[in-house]
Scaffold this motif. Structure first.
Motif, PDB file in Angstrom:
ATOM      1  N   LYS A  58       0.812  -1.215   0.000  1.00 56.05           N
ATOM      2  CA  LYS A  58       0.000   0.000   0.000  1.00 56.05           C
ATOM      3  C   LYS A  58       0.844   1.262   0.000  1.00 56.05           C
ATOM      4  O   LYS A  58       0.515   2.239  -0.663  1.00 56.05           O
ATOM      5  CB  LYS A  58      -0.952   0.001   1.195  1.00 56.05           C
ATOM      6  N   SER A  59       1.947   1.262   0.736  1.00 55.29           N
ATOM      7  CA  SER A  59       2.775   2.464   0.829  1.00 55.29           C
ATOM      8  C   SER A  59       3.548   2.731  -0.458  1.00 55.29           C
ATOM      9  O   SER A  59       4.118   3.800  -0.624  1.00 55.29           O
ATOM     10  CB  SER A  59       3.741   2.334   2.002  1.00 55.29           C
ATOM     11  N   GLU A  60       3.572   1.780  -1.371  1.00 53.97           N
ATOM     12  CA  GLU A  60       4.331   1.930  -2.609  1.00 53.97           C
ATOM     13  C   GLU A  60       3.517   2.501  -3.769  1.00 53.97           C
ATOM     14  O   GLU A  60       4.073   2.844  -4.800  1.00 53.97           O
ATOM     15  CB  GLU A  60       4.926   0.585  -3.020  1.00 53.97           C
ATOM     16  N   VAL A  61       2.213   2.554  -3.625  1.00 51.40           N
ATOM     17  CA  VAL A  61       1.342   3.131  -4.648  1.00 51.40           C
ATOM     18  C   VAL A  61       0.561   4.263  -3.989  1.00 51.40           C
ATOM     19  O   VAL A  61      -0.239   4.030  -3.095  1.00 51.40           O
ATOM     20  CB  VAL A  61       0.391   2.084  -5.253  1.00 51.40           C
ATOM     21  N   LEU A  62       0.836   5.486  -4.419  1.00 53.03           N
ATOM     22  CA  LEU A  62       0.223   6.657  -3.804  1.00 53.03           C
ATOM     23  C   LEU A  62      -0.659   7.384  -4.809  1.00 53.03           C
ATOM     24  O   LEU A  62      -0.366   7.419  -6.001  1.00 53.03           O
ATOM     25  CB  LEU A  62       1.298   7.607  -3.288  1.00 53.03           C
ATOM     26  N   VAL A  63      -1.726   7.984  -4.286  1.00 51.23           N
ATOM     27  CA  VAL A  63      -2.674   8.715  -5.119  1.00 51.23           C
ATOM     28  C   VAL A  63      -2.751  10.159  -4.640  1.00 51.23           C
ATOM     29  O   VAL A  63      -2.986  10.411  -3.460  1.00 51.23           O
ATOM     30  CB  VAL A  63      -4.073   8.056  -5.052  1.00 51.23           C
ATOM     31  N   ASP A  64      -2.523  11.101  -5.559  1.00 48.47           N
ATOM     32  CA  ASP A  64      -2.685  12.533  -5.286  1.00 48.47           C
ATOM     33  C   ASP A  64      -3.860  13.039  -6.111  1.00 48.47           C
ATOM     34  O   ASP A  64      -4.006  12.654  -7.279  1.00 48.47           O
ATOM     35  CB  ASP A  64      -1.442  13.330  -5.700  1.00 48.47           C
ATOM     36  N   VAL A  65      -4.679  13.907  -5.513  1.00 49.33           N
ATOM     37  CA  VAL A  65      -5.833  14.456  -6.219  1.00 49.33           C
ATOM     38  C   VAL A  65      -5.837  15.969  -6.093  1.00 49.33           C
ATOM     39  O   VAL A  65      -5.636  16.507  -5.007  1.00 49.33           O
ATOM     40  CB  VAL A  65      -7.157  13.887  -5.662  1.00 49.33           C
ATOM     41  N   GLU A  66      -6.066  16.645  -7.219  1.00 55.86           N
ATOM     42  CA  GLU A  66      -6.160  18.103  -7.251  1.00 55.86           C
ATOM     43  C   GLU A  66      -7.552  18.474  -7.768  1.00 55.86           C
ATOM     44  O   GLU A  66      -7.793  18.427  -8.976  1.00 55.86           O
ATOM     45  CB  GLU A  66      -5.101  18.687  -8.170  1.00 55.86           C
ATOM     46  N   PRO A  67      -8.489  18.832  -6.865  1.00 55.73           N
ATOM     47  CA  PRO A  67      -9.829  19.214  -7.315  1.00 55.73           C
ATOM     48  C   PRO A  67      -9.883  20.684  -7.740  1.00 55.73           C
ATOM     49  O   PRO A  67      -9.062  21.502  -7.296  1.00 55.73           O
ATOM     50  CB  PRO A  67     -10.689  18.985  -6.074  1.00 55.73           C
ATOM     51  N   ALA A  68     -10.851  21.006  -8.600  1.00 51.97           N
ATOM     52  CA  ALA A  68     -11.050  22.393  -9.037  1.00 51.97           C
ATOM     53  C   ALA A  68     -12.531  22.617  -9.314  1.00 51.97           C
ATOM     54  O   ALA A  68     -13.197  21.775  -9.932  1.00 51.97           O
ATOM     55  CB  ALA A  68     -10.238  22.684 -10.290  1.00 51.97           C
ATOM     56  N   PHE A  69     -13.050  23.742  -8.856  1.00 54.02           N
ATOM     57  CA  PHE A  69     -14.440  24.119  -9.120  1.00 54.02           C
ATOM     58  C   PHE A  69     -14.551  24.633 -10.550  1.00 54.02           C
ATOM     59  O   PHE A  69     -13.709  25.407 -11.003  1.00 54.02           O
ATOM     60  CB  PHE A  69     -14.884  25.190  -8.123  1.00 54.02           C
ATOM     61  N   ARG A  70     -15.593  24.208 -11.260  1.00 60.57           N
ATOM     62  CA  ARG A  70     -15.811  24.619 -12.650  1.00 60.57           C
ATOM     63  C   ARG A  70     -16.973  25.610 -12.703  1.00 60.57           C
ATOM     64  O   ARG A  70     -18.115  25.228 -12.954  1.00 60.57           O
ATOM     65  CB  ARG A  70     -16.099  23.399 -13.522  1.00 60.57           C
ATOM     66  N   ASP A  71     -16.661  26.855 -12.443  1.00 56.29           N
ATOM     67  CA  ASP A  71     -17.683  27.897 -12.402  1.00 56.29           C
ATOM     68  C   ASP A  71     -18.431  28.002 -13.731  1.00 56.29           C
ATOM     69  O   ASP A  71     -19.642  28.208 -13.757  1.00 56.29           O
ATOM     70  CB  ASP A  71     -17.033  29.236 -12.047  1.00 56.29           C
ATOM     71  N   ASP A  72     -17.711  27.829 -14.847  1.00 54.91           N
ATOM     72  CA  ASP A  72     -18.307  27.970 -16.174  1.00 54.91           C
ATOM     73  C   ASP A  72     -19.352  26.899 -16.476  1.00 54.91           C
ATOM     74  O   ASP A  72     -20.195  27.078 -17.351  1.00 54.91           O
ATOM     75  CB  ASP A  72     -17.216  27.961 -17.249  1.00 54.91           C
ATOM     76  N   GLU A  73     -19.328  25.775 -15.764  1.00 50.84           N
ATOM     77  CA  GLU A  73     -20.279  24.684 -15.992  1.00 50.84           C
ATOM     78  C   GLU A  73     -21.308  24.558 -14.872  1.00 50.84           C
ATOM     79  O   GLU A  73     -22.203  23.728 -14.950  1.00 50.84           O
ATOM     80  CB  GLU A  73     -19.527  23.350 -16.118  1.00 50.84           C
ATOM     81  N   SER A  74     -21.174  25.374 -13.844  1.00 53.12           N
ATOM     82  CA  SER A  74     -22.028  25.273 -12.662  1.00 53.12           C
ATOM     83  C   SER A  74     -23.137  26.317 -12.696  1.00 53.12           C
ATOM     84  O   SER A  74     -23.023  27.342 -13.363  1.00 53.12           O
ATOM     85  CB  SER A  74     -21.187  25.459 -11.391  1.00 53.12           C
ATOM     86  N   SER A  75     -24.216  26.016 -11.961  1.00 49.96           N
ATOM     87  CA  SER A  75     -25.335  26.951 -11.858  1.00 49.96           C
ATOM     88  C   SER A  75     -25.996  26.784 -10.496  1.00 49.96           C
ATOM     89  O   SER A  75     -26.622  25.748 -10.231  1.00 49.96           O
ATOM     90  CB  SER A  75     -26.360  26.695 -12.965  1.00 49.96           C
ATOM     91  N   SER A  76     -25.851  27.806  -9.631  1.00 49.92           N
ATOM     92  CA  SER A  76     -26.486  27.708  -8.312  1.00 49.92           C
ATOM     93  C   SER A  76     -28.009  27.702  -8.443  1.00 49.92           C
ATOM     94  O   SER A  76     -28.702  27.077  -7.645  1.00 49.92           O
ATOM     95  CB  SER A  76     -26.022  28.844  -7.408  1.00 49.92           C
ATOM     96  N   ASP A  77     -28.545  28.363  -9.466  1.00 49.47           N
ATOM     97  CA  ASP A  77     -29.997  28.369  -9.697  1.00 49.47           C
ATOM     98  C   ASP A  77     -30.527  26.965  -9.978  1.00 49.47           C
ATOM     99  O   ASP A  77     -31.674  26.651  -9.653  1.00 49.47           O
ATOM    100  CB  ASP A  77     -30.366  29.287 -10.868  1.00 49.47           C
ATOM    101  N   GLU A  78     -29.711  26.137 -10.613  1.00 49.57           N
ATOM    102  CA  GLU A  78     -30.105  24.765 -10.947  1.00 49.57           C
ATOM    103  C   GLU A  78     -29.554  23.744  -9.951  1.00 49.57           C
ATOM    104  O   GLU A  78     -29.686  22.539 -10.170  1.00 49.57           O
ATOM    105  CB  GLU A  78     -29.617  24.411 -12.351  1.00 49.57           C
ATOM    106  N   ALA A  79     -28.934  24.209  -8.864  1.00 47.39           N
ATOM    107  CA  ALA A  79     -28.292  23.334  -7.881  1.00 47.39           C
ATOM    108  C   ALA A  79     -27.356  22.339  -8.583  1.00 47.39           C
ATOM    109  O   ALA A  79     -27.376  21.146  -8.356  1.00 47.39           O
ATOM    110  CB  ALA A  79     -29.328  22.596  -7.029  1.00 47.39           C
TER     111      ALA A  79
END
Length: 132
Positions: free
Chosen positions: A10-31
């Motif tokens: 397990k210690s030999e295989v590592l996973v890194d994740v970089e999340p990002a918000f996509r404002d151009d594809e999101s809509s708070s009006d449509e949740a």
């Protein structure tokens, strides 16, 4: 049984994740809150592996939990050799501006054909102006 000689540890295989918000594809009006996430899988072992399947647990800010299972990632079941990395970008759509994702990859040691799991540590998805 010496697990280290049969599959990467397990210690030999590592996973890194970089999340990002996509404002151009999101809509708070449509949740609809869209996030991309770039995953880098590092194979620090001396053995080749192949990623066969994924399992994601997505917990939304509302408490709703969604589980996603499938073959490979982004249409691929990549081989990752010793010392190599594999990187891909995918997306998640939430009904609110915050959430958490975590999961696991099912992999196989290509020499022994023994399966093993690689944990994907929890990471936060947060839109702009959210408490971090």
């Amino acid at each position: 049984m010496n697990r280290g000689t049969e599959t990467p540890q397990k210690s030999e295989v590592l996973v890194d994740v970089e999340p990002a918000f996509r404002d151009d594809e999101s809509s708070s009006d449509e949740a609809r809150y869209v996030f991309s996430y770039t995953v880098t899988i590092h194979n620090h072992s001396e053995r080749s592996m192949q990623l066969l399947a994924r399992h994601w647990k997505i917990t939304q800010g509302s408490g709703k939990v969604q589980e996603v299972r499938g073959k490979g990632v982004v249409g691929q079941q990549p081989m990752i050799g010793p010392g190599q990395t594999f990187r891909y970008t995918s997306r998640a759509i939430l009904d609110g501006p915050v959430g958490v994702m975590e999961g696991a990859y099912t992999c196989v040691d290509t020499a022994s054909q023994r399966p093993f799991e690689v944990e994907i540590p929890p990471f936060r998805l947060a839109g702009p102006n959210q408490i971090h």
